[in-house]
Write a protein that holds these residues in place. Structure first.
Motif, PDB file in Angstrom:
ATOM      1  N   ASP A 290       0.825  -1.216   0.000  1.00 22.59           N
ATOM      2  CA  ASP A 290       0.000   0.000   0.000  1.00 22.59           C
ATOM      3  C   ASP A 290       0.857   1.264   0.000  1.00 22.59           C
ATOM      4  N   GLU A 291       1.967   1.235   0.722  1.00 22.25           N
ATOM      5  CA  GLU A 291       2.838   2.410   0.801  1.00 22.25           C
ATOM      6  C   GLU A 291       3.595   2.656  -0.498  1.00 22.25           C
ATOM      7  N   ASN A 292       3.708   1.627  -1.330  1.00 21.56           N
ATOM      8  CA  ASN A 292       4.455   1.746  -2.589  1.00 21.56           C
ATOM      9  C   ASN A 292       3.574   1.383  -3.783  1.00 21.56           C
ATOM     10  N   CYS A 293       2.295   1.724  -3.683  1.00 22.01           N
ATOM     11  CA  CYS A 293       1.326   1.282  -4.692  1.00 22.01           C
ATOM     12  C   CYS A 293       1.667   1.789  -6.096  1.00 22.01           C
ATOM     13  N   GLN A 294       2.198   2.998  -6.197  1.00 19.26           N
ATOM     14  CA  GLN A 294       2.540   3.519  -7.523  1.00 19.26           C
ATOM     15  C   GLN A 294       3.701   2.747  -8.132  1.00 19.26           C
ATOM     16  N   MET A 295       4.710   2.465  -7.323  1.00 17.95           N
ATOM     17  CA  MET A 295       5.872   1.719  -7.797  1.00 17.95           C
ATOM     18  C   MET A 295       5.500   0.277  -8.143  1.00 17.95           C
ATOM     19  N   MET A 296       4.506  -0.276  -7.432  1.00 22.82           N
ATOM     20  CA  MET A 296       4.196  -1.695  -7.567  1.00 22.82           C
ATOM     21  C   MET A 296       2.868  -1.944  -8.275  1.00 22.82           C
ATOM     22  N   GLN A 297       2.418  -0.971  -9.055  1.00 19.62           N
ATOM     23  CA  GLN A 297       1.108  -1.111  -9.694  1.00 19.62           C
ATOM     24  C   GLN A 297       1.061  -2.236 -10.726  1.00 19.62           C
ATOM     25  N   GLU A 298       2.224  -2.651 -11.227  1.00 22.15           N
ATOM     26  CA  GLU A 298       2.257  -3.743 -12.200  1.00 22.15           C
ATOM     27  C   GLU A 298       2.475  -5.103 -11.539  1.00 22.15           C
ATOM     28  N   ILE A 299       2.673  -5.103 -10.224  1.00 19.41           N
ATOM     29  CA  ILE A 299       2.930  -6.355  -9.500  1.00 19.41           C
ATOM     30  C   ILE A 299       1.592  -7.025  -9.180  1.00 19.41           C
ATOM     31  N   PRO A 300       1.407  -8.263  -9.610  1.00 19.93           N
ATOM     32  CA  PRO A 300       0.122  -8.937  -9.366  1.00 19.93           C
ATOM     33  C   PRO A 300      -0.075  -9.264  -7.883  1.00 19.93           C
ATOM     34  N   LYS A 301      -1.324  -9.232  -7.468  1.00 14.47           N
ATOM     35  CA  LYS A 301      -1.682  -9.641  -6.113  1.00 14.47           C
ATOM     36  C   LYS A 301      -2.107 -11.108  -6.130  1.00 14.47           C
ATOM     37  N   PRO A 302      -1.961 -11.831  -5.027  1.00 18.34           N
ATOM     38  CA  PRO A 302      -1.370 -11.350  -3.770  1.00 18.34           C
ATOM     39  C   PRO A 302       0.147 -11.246  -3.880  1.00 18.34           C
ATOM     40  N   TRP A 303       0.673 -10.300  -3.155  1.00 15.93           N
ATOM     41  CA  TRP A 303       2.126 -10.119  -3.081  1.00 15.93           C
ATOM     42  C   TRP A 303       2.546 -10.171  -1.620  1.00 15.93           C
ATOM     43  N   PRO A 304       3.507 -11.014  -1.307  1.00 15.91           N
ATOM     44  CA  PRO A 304       4.187 -12.011  -2.138  1.00 15.91           C
ATOM     45  C   PRO A 304       3.225 -13.127  -2.566  1.00 15.91           C
ATOM     46  N   SER A 305       3.608 -13.845  -3.586  1.00 20.05           N
ATOM     47  CA  SER A 305       2.793 -14.963  -4.056  1.00 20.05           C
ATOM     48  C   SER A 305       2.784 -16.059  -2.991  1.00 20.05           C
ATOM     49  N   PRO A 306       1.803 -16.961  -3.034  1.00 17.35           N
ATOM     50  CA  PRO A 306       1.780 -18.060  -2.054  1.00 17.35           C
ATOM     51  C   PRO A 306       3.083 -18.855  -2.032  1.00 17.35           C
ATOM     52  N   GLN A 307       3.676 -19.064  -3.207  1.00  9.28           N
ATOM     53  CA  GLN A 307       4.937 -19.809  -3.255  1.00  9.28           C
ATOM     54  C   GLN A 307       6.063 -19.034  -2.563  1.00  9.28           C
ATOM     55  N   ASP A 308       6.128 -17.731  -2.839  1.00  7.64           N
ATOM     56  CA  ASP A 308       7.167 -16.908  -2.206  1.00  7.64           C
ATOM     57  C   ASP A 308       6.945 -16.811  -0.694  1.00  7.64           C
ATOM     58  N   LEU A 309       5.695 -16.717  -0.298  1.00  6.73           N
ATOM     59  CA  LEU A 309       5.393 -16.619   1.128  1.00  6.73           C
ATOM     60  C   LEU A 309       5.802 -17.905   1.850  1.00  6.73           C
ATOM     61  N   THR A 310       5.567 -19.035   1.207  1.00  5.82           N
ATOM     62  CA  THR A 310       5.992 -20.313   1.792  1.00  5.82           C
ATOM     63  C   THR A 310       7.513 -20.364   1.927  1.00  5.82           C
TER      64      THR A 310
END
Length: 590
Positions: A290-310
Motif C-alpha cells: 500500500d505504501e508503494n502502490c505507484q511503484m508496484m502497480q504492475e505487481i500482481p496480487k497477492p504479493w508475495p505470491s503463495p509460493q514466495d510466502l511459503t
C-alpha cells in the motif's frame, strides 16, 4: 573516624562550588563548605525509577500481532490464574529473536488494563540504567506505590528509617525484602485473613523481561537465587512473577536448582510459530504494498505470491527477529518487489547472513565505522544530536550514514530522540569476530576512540564551574570507563598514538578543567560517582595490570601514572561529597 591521610587529602583538594546557602561546618577537624539541607524529597525522587524500562516506554516496542502467540499466552494465563501457589514464578525462555519481549509486553499491557500489574522492568543491553540491575528493585517499588496506593506510606517509612537501603552497599536480598515483599505482605494482611492471602495475591503480577540483557551477570544470578529462595517454606511470594530470557549459562544454572513445583517453565522453542509469522508477514507486506502502490502497480496480487510466502516462512523458521529484519530490509528499499526477489534468490535463511547482506551495501567510510561502532558501545541509546556533538560530525552526515542500515537500526524522526537497534542480536553479531568477519567492530578499540572523543569534548568546553549538557555530562562520567574497558582487552595491541593522545588529553583535562570536572562529578548520583573507584578494583588493580602488559612502553607508563592521579583526584571528590551528604542527612534529622 576518617584517617588523617584522608583529611590531609581533603584539605589539599581542589575547591568545589556547591549551590545553596553556603555555610562552613567543622567535621573531624576538616572544614567543609556545603549548602543548606535539601527539602524532603518525594517517593519518586528517593527511588529514582527508570521510566524507560516500563511497559509504557516510548520508542520501538515489540508486541504480538493480534491473533498471534495465542497458545503461549494461554499457557501463561492458565499459570497466572491457577490454584497451585507453589509455582509463583514462570520462566519463559527461548533463543534470540523468538519473540520473548513481545510476549512479555503483551502480557504486561493486558494485565495493566485489568488492574493486576504490580510492576514491570524491561532490561536492554547498552541502554544505560536499563542494562543494570541496580535500579530494578527501586523501579518496581515505585510502580507498586502507584498500583497499590496503600504501599506508598510503608515504603516512605522504610526509606526514612533505612536510607542506606538505596546505597551501593545494600544487598539485593535486603532491598527485595524491605521494598517488595514486606510492604505487599503488610498491605494484603490488613485487607483479608491470612488463609486467603494467596487467593488475592495471585491476581497481581510482576513482569521482568530480558534477564540476559542485564550486564550484571553475577548480580542477576544472585537475584534469581533470591526469588527462588523465597519459595520454600511457609512464606510464599505474595504475587506471581513472569521472567523471560535466553537460556544463558548463568541463568540456566540458577533455574536448574529450582524444584519443579516451584517454577513453571515455558520454552518458546516448543511452540510452533509458523502460523504466527505467516500472519505477521501478510500484514506487513500488505502495508509495504500500500505504501508503494505507484511503484508496484504492475505487481500482481497477492504479493508475495503463495509460493514466495511459503519460501519466506521456511527461511524464518521460528525467528520473529529474522522475519522483522527481512520485512524492514524489503520495506526500506526503493523497489520492494525487487528487494524481495533478491532475498529469496540469496539462499539466506538465518539472521547472520541477512545482517551480512544488509551491511554489504553500506559504504563503510571512516564516518560510518565511527558512528556504527559508537552506537554499539555507548552506555545508553543516544540521539543523532548527541552523536553529532560527541563525534564532531555534522547532523546530516550522521543521518546519511545511518540511512544505509535503516533496516536494522531505527532512525528517529526527531534528531533529539534516541537511535535504537531493532534487535540486540545486531550488537552480538557485530562484536563477535567469528560471526561478523569483515564487518567486525572491535569493542576495546572503539572504547579507546570513544574515550578520546569524550576527553576532547571536555577539554574544548568553555571553562565554568560545571560542565553543561547531556554530551558533556556523559563524557565527564564515562571517559575513564571507556579507557579502562579499552585496555582491558587490548593489552599490547594498543597503538602508541592512541596512548599518546590519551596522556595529552587527560593532562589537559586536569590542568585546565580540573575544577569543572570535580564539581560536575559531585552532581551525579552516588552510584555513578563510584564508577571510577569500582573500575579501579575490578579484576585487580588496573594500574598494576597495565604495567604487566605494557611495561615496555614509556608513553604507557606516563598514562598509568596519570591515571593514578585521576583515581586519587576522584577519591578526594567522593570523600568530600560523602561528608556533605552525611552532614545534610544529620541536619534533616534534626
Amino acid at each position: 573516624m576518617e584517617s588523617s591521610s584522608s583529611n590531609a587529602r581533603l584539605r589539599n583538594a581542589i575547591g568545589t562550588t556547591i549551590s545553596g546557602s553556603a555555610q562552613v561546618v567543622n567535621a573531624h577537624n576538616v572544614r567543609v563548605l556545603h549548602g543548606s539541607p535539601a527539602p524532603p524529597a518525594g517517593l519518586a525522587a528517593w527511588l529514582t525509577p527508570v521510566s524507560n524500562a516500563t511497559h509504557t516506554r516510548a520508542g520501538h516496542v515489540a508486541q504480538c500481532d493480534p491473533g498471534t502467540r495465542l497458545d503461549v499466552i494461554t499457557h501463561i494465563e492458565q499459570w497466572l490464574n491457577g490454584s497451585d501457589k507453589r509455582a509463583a514464578i514462570c520462566w519463559l525462555s527461548g533463543p534470540a529473536g523468538y519473540g520473548k519481549s513481545a510476549v512479555a509486553q503483551t502480557i504486561t499491557d493486558r494485565y495493566a488494563v485489568k488492574g493486576r500489574l504490580l510492576g514491570c522492568f524491561f532490561f536492554l543491553r547498552g541502554a544505560g540504567e536499563r542494562s543494570h540491575i541496580s535500579r530494578l528493585i527501586p523501579t518496581l517499588a515505585h510502580q507498586i506505590s502507584i498500583s497499590v496506593p496503600a504501599v506508598k506510606p510503608l515504603l516512605e517509612n522504610v526509606l526514612r528509617d533505612e536510607p542506606a537501603i538505596l546505597g551501593p552497599s545494600a544487598s539485593l536480598a535486603w532491598q527485595f525484602q524491605k521494598l517488595i515483599i514486606e510492604p505487599i505482605h503488610s498491605t494484603i494482611s490488613t485487607v483479608i485473613p491470612s488463609f486467603r492471602v494467596f487467593s488475592l495475591a495471585k491476581q497481581k503480577i510482576f513482569v521482568i523481561d530480558g534477564l540476559d540483557e542485564c550486564s550484571d551477570k553475577a548480580e542477576m544470578a544472585a537475584f534469581i537465587d533470591i526469588l527462588l529462595g523465597a519459595l520454600p517454606g511457609r512464606n510464599y511470594l505474595p504475587f506471581r512473577i513472569l521472567l523471560t530470557s535466553r537460556v544463558e549459562e548463568h541463568i540456566r544454572k540458577r533455574f536448574l536448582q529450582a524444584k519443579c513445583g516451584f517454577l513453571f517453565h515455558l520454552d518458546l522453542g516448543n511452540f510452533d510459530a509458523r502460523s504466527d509469522i505467516h500472519v505477521h508477514f501478510k500484514r506487513e507486506f500488505a502495508c509495504i504494498f500500500d505504501e508503494n502502490c505507484q511503484m508496484m502497480q504492475e505487481i500482481p496480487k497477492p504479493w508475495p505470491s503463495p509460493q514466495d510466502l511459503t519460501a519466506l516462512l521456511d527461511k524464518a523458521g521460528s525467528s520473529f527477529a529474522f522475519a522483522t529484519t527481512l520485512i524492514q530490509c524489503v520495506g526500506g528499499d526503493l523497489m520492494p518487489h525487487k528487494a524481495l526477489q533478491k532475498l529469496l534468490a540469496s539462499g539466506i535463511n538465518s539472521l547472520d547472513p541477512l545482517y551480512e547482506q544488509i551491511l554489504s551495501s553500506a559504504s563503510w567510510t571512516a564516518g560510518f565505522c565511527q558512528i556504527l561502532g559508537t552506537i554499539m558501545i555507548l552506555e545508553d541509546n543516544k540521539s543523532i544530536s548527541f552523536l553529532s556533538s560527541l563525534l564532531s560530525l555534522p547532523h546530516e552526515e550522521v543521518i546519511c550514514e545511518l540511512l544505509q542500515v535503516q533496516s536494522v537500526i531505527k532512525i528517529p524522526g526527531d534528531d533529539d530522540e534516541p537511535i535504537m537497534l531493532y534487535h540486540t542480536s545486531l550488537r552480538d553479531f557485530l562484536t563477535i569476530k567469528s560471526r561478523s568477519k569483515q564487518y567486525f567492530i572491535d569493542p576495546p578499540l572503539r572504547h579507546l576512540h570513544l574515550a578520546i572523543h569524550c576527553l576532547k569534548h571536555l577539554v574544548e568546553c568553555p571553562s565554568k564551574n560545571f560542565f553543561e549538557g547531556d554530551v558533556a555530562n556523559y563524557a565527564c562520567l564515562n571517559w575513564s570507563h571507556h579507557t579502562f574497558f579499552g585496555f582491558q582487552e587490548q593489552g599490547l595491541n594498543v597503538d602508541e598514538t592512541i596512548i599518546t593522545s590519551l596522556v595529552t588529553l587527560i593532562e589537559n583535562l586536569l590542568t585546565f578543567q580540573g575544577n569543572t570536572w570535580c564539581n560536575t562529578m559531585l552532581t551525579f548520583t552516588h552510584d555513578n560517582r563510584r564508577k571510577i573507584q569500582s573500575l579501579q578494583f575490578s579484576n585487580g588493580h588496573p594500574t598494576l595490570n597495565m604495567y604487566k602488559t605494557l611495561q615496555e612502553s614509556i608513553v604507557t607508563k606516563n598514562l598509568i601514572k596519570i591515571f593514578q592521579q585521576v583515581i586519587d583526584f576522584h577519591e578526594v571528590s567522593v570523600y568530600k561529597q560523602d561528608i556533605f551528604t552525611n552532614l545534610s542527612q544529620s541536619s534533616n534529622r534534626e
